[in-house]
Design an enzyme around this catalytic site. Structure first.
Site, PDB file in Angstrom:
ATOM      1  N   MET A   1      -9.025   8.047   9.526  1.00  0.00           N
ATOM      2  CA  MET A   1      -9.326   8.639   8.335  1.00  0.00           C
ATOM      3  C   MET A   1     -10.540   9.416   8.283  1.00  0.00           C
ATOM      4  O   MET A   1     -11.592   9.925   7.937  1.00  0.00           O
ATOM      5  CB  MET A   1      -9.937   7.416   7.470  1.00  0.00           C
ATOM      6  CG  MET A   1      -9.209   6.404   6.857  1.00  0.00           C
ATOM      7  SD  MET A   1      -9.986   5.077   6.365  1.00  0.00           S
ATOM      8  CE  MET A   1     -10.443   3.591   7.243  1.00  0.00           C
TER       9      MET A   1
ATOM     10  N   ASP B   1       1.136  -1.643  -0.199  1.00  0.00           N
ATOM     11  CA  ASP B   1       0.335  -0.394   0.052  1.00  0.00           C
ATOM     12  C   ASP B   1       0.966   1.369   0.088  1.00  0.00           C
ATOM     13  O   ASP B   1       2.560   1.408   0.483  1.00  0.00           O
ATOM     14  CB  ASP B   1      -0.062   0.034   1.126  1.00  0.00           C
ATOM     15  CG  ASP B   1      -2.088  -0.741   1.999  1.00  0.00           C
ATOM     16  OD1 ASP B   1      -2.100  -1.458   0.175  1.00  0.00           O
ATOM     17  OD2 ASP B   1      -2.375  -1.278   2.337  1.00  0.00           O
TER      18      ASP B   1
ATOM     19  N   LYS C   1      -2.663   2.153  -1.827  1.00  0.00           N
ATOM     20  CA  LYS C   1      -4.083   2.164  -1.492  1.00  0.00           C
ATOM     21  C   LYS C   1      -4.034   3.356  -0.375  1.00  0.00           C
ATOM     22  O   LYS C   1      -3.530   3.670   0.402  1.00  0.00           O
ATOM     23  CB  LYS C   1      -4.913   1.310  -0.430  1.00  0.00           C
ATOM     24  CG  LYS C   1      -5.740   1.127  -0.854  1.00  0.00           C
ATOM     25  CD  LYS C   1      -6.275  -0.763  -0.505  1.00  0.00           C
ATOM     26  CE  LYS C   1      -6.773  -0.380   0.952  1.00  0.00           C
ATOM     27  NZ  LYS C   1      -7.706  -1.965   1.266  1.00  0.00           N
TER      28      LYS C   1
HETATM   29  N1  SAH Z   1      -4.516  -0.505   8.627  1.00  0.00           N
HETATM   30  C1  SAH Z   1      -3.650   0.748   9.134  1.00  0.00           C
HETATM   31  C2  SAH Z   1      -5.278   1.566   9.373  1.00  0.00           C
HETATM   32  C3  SAH Z   1      -5.840   1.463   7.733  1.00  0.00           C
HETATM   33  S1  SAH Z   1      -6.748   3.397   7.117  1.00  0.00           S
HETATM   34  C4  SAH Z   1      -3.768   1.361  11.285  1.00  0.00           C
HETATM   35  O1  SAH Z   1      -3.438  -0.571  11.787  1.00  0.00           O
HETATM   36  O2  SAH Z   1      -3.064   1.931  11.105  1.00  0.00           O
HETATM   37  C5  SAH Z   1      -5.948   4.685   7.114  1.00  0.00           C
HETATM   38  C6  SAH Z   1      -5.950   5.469   8.173  1.00  0.00           C
HETATM   39  O3  SAH Z   1      -4.917   5.099   9.516  1.00  0.00           O
HETATM   40  C7  SAH Z   1      -4.887   6.605   7.921  1.00  0.00           C
HETATM   41  O4  SAH Z   1      -6.860   7.536   7.291  1.00  0.00           O
HETATM   42  C8  SAH Z   1      -5.315   7.652   9.027  1.00  0.00           C
HETATM   43  O5  SAH Z   1      -6.177   7.889   9.871  1.00  0.00           O
HETATM   44  C9  SAH Z   1      -4.588   6.322  10.264  1.00  0.00           C
HETATM   45  N2  SAH Z   1      -3.116   6.393   9.896  1.00  0.00           N
HETATM   46  C10 SAH Z   1      -1.756   5.570   9.577  1.00  0.00           C
HETATM   47  N3  SAH Z   1      -0.942   5.477   9.451  1.00  0.00           N
HETATM   48  C11 SAH Z   1      -1.187   6.627  10.436  1.00  0.00           C
HETATM   49  C12 SAH Z   1       0.104   7.934  10.547  1.00  0.00           C
HETATM   50  N4  SAH Z   1       1.822   7.735  10.327  1.00  0.00           N
HETATM   51  N5  SAH Z   1      -0.389   8.650  10.923  1.00  0.00           N
HETATM   52  C13 SAH Z   1      -1.277   8.950  11.853  1.00  0.00           C
HETATM   53  N6  SAH Z   1      -2.323   8.503  11.310  1.00  0.00           N
HETATM   54  C14 SAH Z   1      -2.520   7.032  10.144  1.00  0.00           C
END
Ligand code: SAH
Length: 507
Positions: A168, A32, A54
């Protein structure tokens, strides 16, 4: 077999050991957009990489396409890794992927990752639960299905009195805060947005629920970010351990060959730096090992190694001659420094001598103290080794065989990243341990203006080369990693720890 791997929220430090192992064994990696460069750099060179980029609102490859890709690659055999940001099963559609694999008879495993929902708050000084404030944490998506309204039951969430973490949610931030307030949440409840959590470019806005949309707008916070709501956010100043790190927010390119980047890169990361591993030299074993073969026919008192690479290359060179380390039987072994001594221990050998300071001059002096008159030394090293070591020994009437086992070729492994970072001005400093690395960097930069890049050099040779190529150059006081790190810290004068605010009163 398909392995779903959670890559964690940021750099390779938060990838699990199991995830790293799966990557090393991978034949195909389907990843991704949120996966960081240093994790992608762990993918073996022979493996096929598929970027399905993605992002919440625009899927480069739609989910059906990803599912089909997984099955196609798995059916060709080999090991397929599905690398996902954060944790695989938290809002990552990992469940759907596994259902699809199962329906197509493809075996799979799931290696969970560190989720941003917990890691981003932790790196922003926010413990998601704390006995003084709350006893639960709830993770909610603020992403609406197909541009419809958010389906969030605010009344129930507020009633839970736990910490709320929304993913998100940057676009929907005003709507989320308004929903919580309308459901009766106190407007002064502490809240935060953490952007790029656990990454070197992390930023956060901390405010009340009522003030948060304004604070986030003012800072221009964007995705990826988590929204955290709850009294625990009041700790975010006092418990911020991440942004006060001296090199937080600074990028340093480490240009040593990957197998040698470890210590320097690790120490810079521990100081908070974003480390860009951009190997600019490559050690290549010489095809012609006749000089070694010839030297093995003579007798020596000592064999000396001047780098870990030299040790590994000696083993490979011996193998190329159909020999092994027993060819050095009876010789005493000198290592220029602790790293080289450590490389010897990997082959079950203990260094008999390691000088006080890790350079050729100190190695020569230390050897001269223990060598007999007319002593003989076998130098097993690269073709570009410092001549001073040999000359000092010869000057003291020792017999020296300086055997070139390998060549150090200036060549950047990832010239594309290097040029991109130079072009967008996000590479303020590069660390160089050799003149060849400077040359490899400059070659890859292809005439880009290097005067905006500071070169931190471990010794005078690298320093000279860097100045000649137009870098703003600083040289470490002594040829050691410690001195190099000191010199990098001095180059970022604003990089001093912030004052930590006093902890807040307990609720
Ligand atoms: N599976 C991922 C989440 C996927 S949805 C997890 O467990 O982290 C994608 C969302 O994750 C983004 O819109 C944001 O809200 C969050 N996200 C992912 N990486 C991030 C980061 N480094 N800092 C803050 N939010 C993050």
């Amino acid at each position: 077999m398909v392995t779903l791997v959670g890559a964690g929220p940021g750099g390779c430090g938060l990838l699990t050991l199991a995830g790293a192992e799966a990557l090393r064994q991978a034949d195909v990696v389907i990843y991704d957009r949120l996966v960081s460069e240093d994790i992608l750099a762990m993918i073996p060179p022979h493996a096929v990489r598929v970027d399905v980029g993605k992002e919440s609102s625009h899927h480069t490859v739609p989910q059906d396409g990803i599912n089909a890709l997984l099955v196609q690659h798995a059916q060709r055999g080999g090991s397929v890794v599905r690398l996902k940001g954060g944790d695989c099963y938290l809002f990552g559609r990992g469940g759907e992927e596994c259902e699809y694999l199962r329906a197509h008879g493809v075996p799979f495993r799931v290696l969970p990752g560190v989720t941003s929902a917990l890691a981003a708050p932790a790196f922003a000084g926010i413990p998601v639960t704390h006995r003084d404030f709350c006893s639960s944490v709830h993770i909610i998506t603020a992403h609406a299905k197909k541009n419809g309204p958010l389906q969030i039951d605010y009344e129930n969430l507020v009633r839970l009195r736990g910490t709320l973490v929304f993913l998100m949610g940057v676009t929907a931030l005003p709507e989320v805060c308004a929903g919580l307030l309308a459901a009766g949440l106190a407007p002064d409840t502490p809240a935060a947005v953490v952007e790029n959590g656990a990454r070197p470019n992390q930023r956060k806005a901390v405010s009340s629920v009522a003030g948060l949309p304004g604070a986030a707008r003012e800072m221009g916070l964007k995705s990826p970010a988590v929204i955290v709501v709850g009294a625990v956010c009041s700790l975010s100043g006092a418990l911020d351990w991440f942004t006060p790190l001296p090199l937080h927010g600074k990028t340093v390119a480490v240009t040593r060959p990957r197998e040698r980047a470890g210590t320097l890169a690790g120490r810079l990361r521990a100081l908070g730096a974003e480390v860009l591993e951009l190997p600019c030299v490559e050690a290549v074993l010489r095809e012609d090992q006749a000089p070694l073969s010839c030297a093995l026919g003579c007798s020596f008192d000592w064999a000396a190694f001047t780098s870990p690479t030299g040790v590994h290359m000696a083993v490979r060179a011996l193998r190329a001659l159909g020999r092994d380390l027993r060819a050095l039987y009876g010789l005493r072994l000198a290592a220029v420094g602790p790293g080289t001594a450590e490389a010897l221990t990997q082959y079950g050998l203990a260094a008999d001598l390691v000088p006080q300071a890790a350079d050729g001059a100190h190695l020569a002096d230390a050897l001269l103290e223990v060598l007999p008159d007319d002593g003989a030394v076998l130098l097993l090293r690269g073709s570009s080794g410092d001549p001073a070591l040999r000359e000092r020994l010869l000057g003291a009437d020792m017999v020296v065989a300086d055997v070139p086992l390998y060549d150090t070729i200036p060549r950047a492994a990832d010239a594309e990243t290097l040029r991109r970072r130079l072009a967008d001005g996000t590479l303020p400093l590069a660390a160089f341990a050799s003149a060849s690395a400077v040359r490899g960097f400059a070659q890859a930069a292809q005439g880009c203006d290097l005067s905006a890049v500071r070169a931190a050099c471990i010794g005078p040779q690298a320093g000279q080369a860097a100045r000649a190529h137009g870098f703003r150059t600083v040289t470490a006081k002594t040829a050691s990693i410690d001195a190099l790190i000191d010199c990098i810290l001095e180059e970022f004068p604003d990089a001093t720890p912030n004052d930590t605010p006093a902890p807040p009163a307990r609720g």
